[in-house]
Scaffold this active site. Structure first.
Site, PDB file in Angstrom:
ATOM      1  N   LYS A 131       0.815  -1.136   0.215  1.00 14.44           N
ATOM      2  CA  LYS A 131      -0.123  -0.007  -0.058  1.00 14.44           C
ATOM      3  C   LYS A 131       0.722   1.295  -0.072  1.00 14.44           C
ATOM      4  O   LYS A 131       2.008   1.406   0.365  1.00 14.44           O
ATOM      5  CB  LYS A 131      -1.104   0.015   0.964  1.00 14.44           C
ATOM      6  CG  LYS A 131      -2.217  -0.831   0.754  1.00 14.44           C
ATOM      7  CD  LYS A 131      -3.288  -0.705   1.774  1.00 14.44           C
ATOM      8  CE  LYS A 131      -4.698  -1.587   1.491  1.00 14.44           C
ATOM      9  NZ  LYS A 131      -5.632  -1.597   2.535  1.00 14.44           N
ATOM     10  N   ARG A 179      -3.880  -9.691   4.923  1.00 18.06           N
ATOM     11  CA  ARG A 179      -4.436  -9.876   3.704  1.00 18.06           C
ATOM     12  C   ARG A 179      -3.228  -9.478   2.666  1.00 18.06           C
ATOM     13  O   ARG A 179      -2.905  -8.409   2.770  1.00 18.06           O
ATOM     14  CB  ARG A 179      -5.487  -9.005   3.491  1.00 18.06           C
ATOM     15  CG  ARG A 179      -6.460  -9.109   1.949  1.00 18.06           C
ATOM     16  CD  ARG A 179      -7.566  -8.264   2.257  1.00 18.06           C
ATOM     17  NE  ARG A 179      -8.259  -8.177   0.932  1.00 18.06           N
ATOM     18  CZ  ARG A 179      -7.711  -7.340  -0.285  1.00 18.06           C
ATOM     19  NH1 ARG A 179      -6.873  -6.514  -0.145  1.00 18.06           N
ATOM     20  NH2 ARG A 179      -8.552  -7.468  -1.264  1.00 18.06           N
TER      21      ARG A 179
END
Ligand code: 9MG
Length: 291
Positions: free
Chosen positions: A237, A271
């Site tokens: 991210k 995740r």
């Protein structure tokens, strides 16, 4: 009333006698790796790579072979600024992949969606879990999740993907994210979702600045009072790009460091895009024992 008691509120008893078998795995105390399978043309890291069902199934098989405990399949890109697909587009992307992958791998499949009709079709096709970045706030979603009687992850997001990164603000990000998740847990319990089926996720990058993300990462253990397993998605991210100056393709070391920090602060499900490398992190941690 404390947040932990909110989760204990009385519920209608419309479900069957026992929780879904996946809930035992999710609550088993061993950190789990959830592989990401985006069947979208436009996700931030792998958009367009797996947008044919065959390529998606092939990638799902690779995630399973690398040691994923769970595979999360999503047909909506929630990158900042993105617009949702139509319901028909989302169904057409997700359902054939769930139906085909469930025949190929023994790994439980999660469906990453906010739409009740996609939840229903994906579970009918073989999915065992719902991962909802909108925490079942779409009309009909919480009732559908209760009816389907599968585990469900409730994620925090400030505003919507289209607007979430336009000046996100909090007085206290940790308290506000936790209070939101406690409210959603209570709403799920009132609708009849089993306590054993609930997970929460603080939603890294969803309406958060770099300081918000860093504060949440360092305070993940504060979510423990909610009394349900915590899932996180930090893999590749932009927060990791901001911290390291790396492009999306160069963020594996940052992603692994974030995974390590998260597990050390009590997170149950990671995740991730890079399943094999994340498994290695967990193997080293496991050798050392509890922190
Ligand atoms: C779908 N999706 C994208 N990022 C995510 C995250 O951080 N957590 C969860 N639960 N889902 C996510």
């Amino acid at each position: 009333m404390t947040q932990a008691t909110l989760v204990e509120a009385p519920v209608p008893s419309s479900n069957g006698p026992s929780p879904h078998p996946l809930s035992t795995v999710l609550r088993g105390g061993r950190p789990l790796v959830c592989g990401i399978l985006n069947v979208t043309p436009d996700s931030f890291s792998d958009g367009g790579l797996f947008d044919s069902p065959d390529r998606a199934v092939e990638h799902g098989c690779r995630l399973a072979a690398e040691g994923a405990d769970l595979i999360d399949i999503g047909g909506e890109s929630t990158r900042p600024g993105s617009r949702p697909p139509t319901s028909e587009e989302e169904l057409a992307r997700v359902v054939p992949v769930v139906a085909a992958l469930v025949r190929e791998v023994g790994v439980p499949l999660s469906v990453d969606t906010s739409r009740p009709e996609v939840m229903r079709a994906a579970v009918a096709a073989g999915a065992s879990m719902i991962n909802d970045v909108r925490a079942l706030q779409v009309p009909g979603a919480v009732e559908e999740a209760a009816r389907l009687d599968v585990p469900v992850c409730l994620m925090h997001m400030q505003r919507s993907p289209e607007t979430m990164q336009a000046d996100p603000r909090y007085d206290d990000v940790v308290l506000e994210v936790r209070a939101f998740l406690a409210d959603r847990l209570a709403a799920c319990r009132r609708a009849g979702v089993r306590r054993e089926h609930l997970l929460v996720d603080p939603g890294f990058g969803f309406g958060k600045t770099l300081p918000h993300n860093v504060e949440l990462l360092s305070s993940l253990d504060a979510l423990g009072v909610l009394g349900v397993p915590v899932m996180v998605g930090l893999s590749r991210k932009s927060v990791l790009g901001q911290l390291t100056g790396r492009t999306v393709g160069e963020r594996l070391p940052g992603s692994l460091a974030a995974a390590l920090v998260a597990v050390q602060r009590g997170v149950s499900v990671l995740r991730v895009h890079d399943v094999a490398a994340t498994r290695d992190v967990l193997a080293v941690l496991d050798a050392v024992g509890p922190v």
